[in-house]
Design a protein around this motif. Sequence first.
Motif, PDB file in Angstrom:
ATOM      1  N   GLY A  14       0.810  -1.205   0.000  1.00 16.26           N
ATOM      2  CA  GLY A  14       0.000   0.000   0.000  1.00 16.26           C
ATOM      3  C   GLY A  14       0.843   1.254   0.000  1.00 16.26           C
ATOM      4  N   HIS A  16      -0.455   4.321   1.467  1.00 13.25           N
ATOM      5  CA  HIS A  16      -0.906   5.255   2.490  1.00 13.25           C
ATOM      6  C   HIS A  16       0.224   5.478   3.497  1.00 13.25           C
ATOM      7  N   CYS A  19       1.279   2.664   5.762  1.00 10.47           N
ATOM      8  CA  CYS A  19       2.096   1.562   5.246  1.00 10.47           C
ATOM      9  C   CYS A  19       3.591   1.846   5.434  1.00 10.47           C
ATOM     10  N   THR A  37       4.342  -0.650  -3.082  1.00  7.75           N
ATOM     11  CA  THR A  37       3.099   0.029  -3.428  1.00  7.75           C
ATOM     12  C   THR A  37       2.256  -0.904  -4.298  1.00  7.75           C
ATOM     13  N   GLN A  41      -3.158   2.662  -8.022  1.00  9.76           N
ATOM     14  CA  GLN A  41      -3.994   3.112  -6.918  1.00  9.76           C
ATOM     15  C   GLN A  41      -3.698   4.570  -6.567  1.00  9.76           C
ATOM     16  N   GLY A 151      -3.681  -1.160   1.410  1.00  8.30           N
ATOM     17  CA  GLY A 151      -4.323  -0.703   0.176  1.00  8.30           C
ATOM     18  C   GLY A 151      -5.279  -1.753  -0.345  1.00  8.30           C
ATOM     19  N   ALA A 287      -7.273  -0.064   4.112  1.00  7.15           N
ATOM     20  CA  ALA A 287      -7.723  -1.439   3.871  1.00  7.15           C
ATOM     21  C   ALA A 287      -8.498  -1.986   5.059  1.00  7.15           C
TER      22      ALA A 287
END
Length: 376
Positions: A14, A16, A19, A37, A41, A151, A287
């Motif tokens: 992910g 964000h 993460c 990643t 997204q 994610g 998530a």
Amino acid sequence: MPKPLPQTDVLVLGSHPSCYLAAALLQDAKINVMHATIPDQPAPDRLVLINPKFFELHKLTATLKKNASPMQRLKFLADDGTTSSEYDAKSVCAYVGDYEQICDAMVEQARRAKINLVEPKSIEIRGLDEKGVDVAIDGTSIRPRMLIVGGELPSPQRKLLGLPVAWDAGVLHRYTFLRLKSAKWIDAAQQQTIPISLDLAGQLHWAWLLARENEVQLAVVQPIESIQKSSPAKLLEHWIDVLTKHHSLKAGPKPIDTSGMQSIDLPLAGALAQEGVANRTLLIGPAGGFYTACAEDIYSNCWSATFAVEVAVKALKERHLQDALGAYRQTWGSSLGDYLRGPHENLRFLLPLVYRNSVMTARMGEAILRGESVVR
């Protein structure tokens, strides 16, 4: 021939900030970690409200305060244009930051910390067994012992891990925002004040005005199932009208053009409704649905990463890793659960008190910004 990837005990997926924080915490714990990643997204850039405690979570987050603007007051606005109340914390009670700028700064900090970061063109979770998860990153296979996911994965991979394919409509809220460049929209004296509505259009819809440097952002939040009755565009226009009535937004010679508005769907307090433990997998951040009921993005999601890492470090030492992951739900639920709920319970009953009672105004402000209970 694909280049071999280093041994990995935990793969964090992910983009964000939660993460990057999870990967940093795992590295601090001497765990072999890789952060990747998830392709395709993109997250729309926006201004976000940040709890000051975010900067205390880790050395990676501590330096980001310089990228955020301090806020000192919340001002609650009623639709009528004459009724309002203000919570003045007398000190910094929140910050406003740029989401993309925060992400970029965390990436840079993570690279300086020599965290193993990859930005693959493809990720595929192929299977799992009692020893680990079979993952292909740009065609190269790795077998981490567990995953921490922040994610959204493709539906087939979600099914493989035992995750729900989609969020239940009951927790999804549409967050619609409009960024207006220039400092002309508000007075300088208001730059540390956050105007907010808790019952926009009489529907318990939330709305915000966030200001930073030379721009403001107008935002409205509504349950996904309400958009057919109240379109995000109409709701945003109504919020602009309320702000103008209260002189919290300067009216111009022409109506504000809302054609540049953007919307994203957020599972507010989704962690309270969905399981965060799957097959050799812990869900954090977006998530896991770790947004607060007040649509806070950064602190609550990153806080979940600290719990996940605490559980992961212990689970990796156990003979049966999957069984040890179950502690995650109890670990975050005992403290983060109340924070996620926010002040929504009995809100319609409390609203009149907020507008005419300074003690209740302060309690509502503390509930929104710090997760404290309104009823004490």
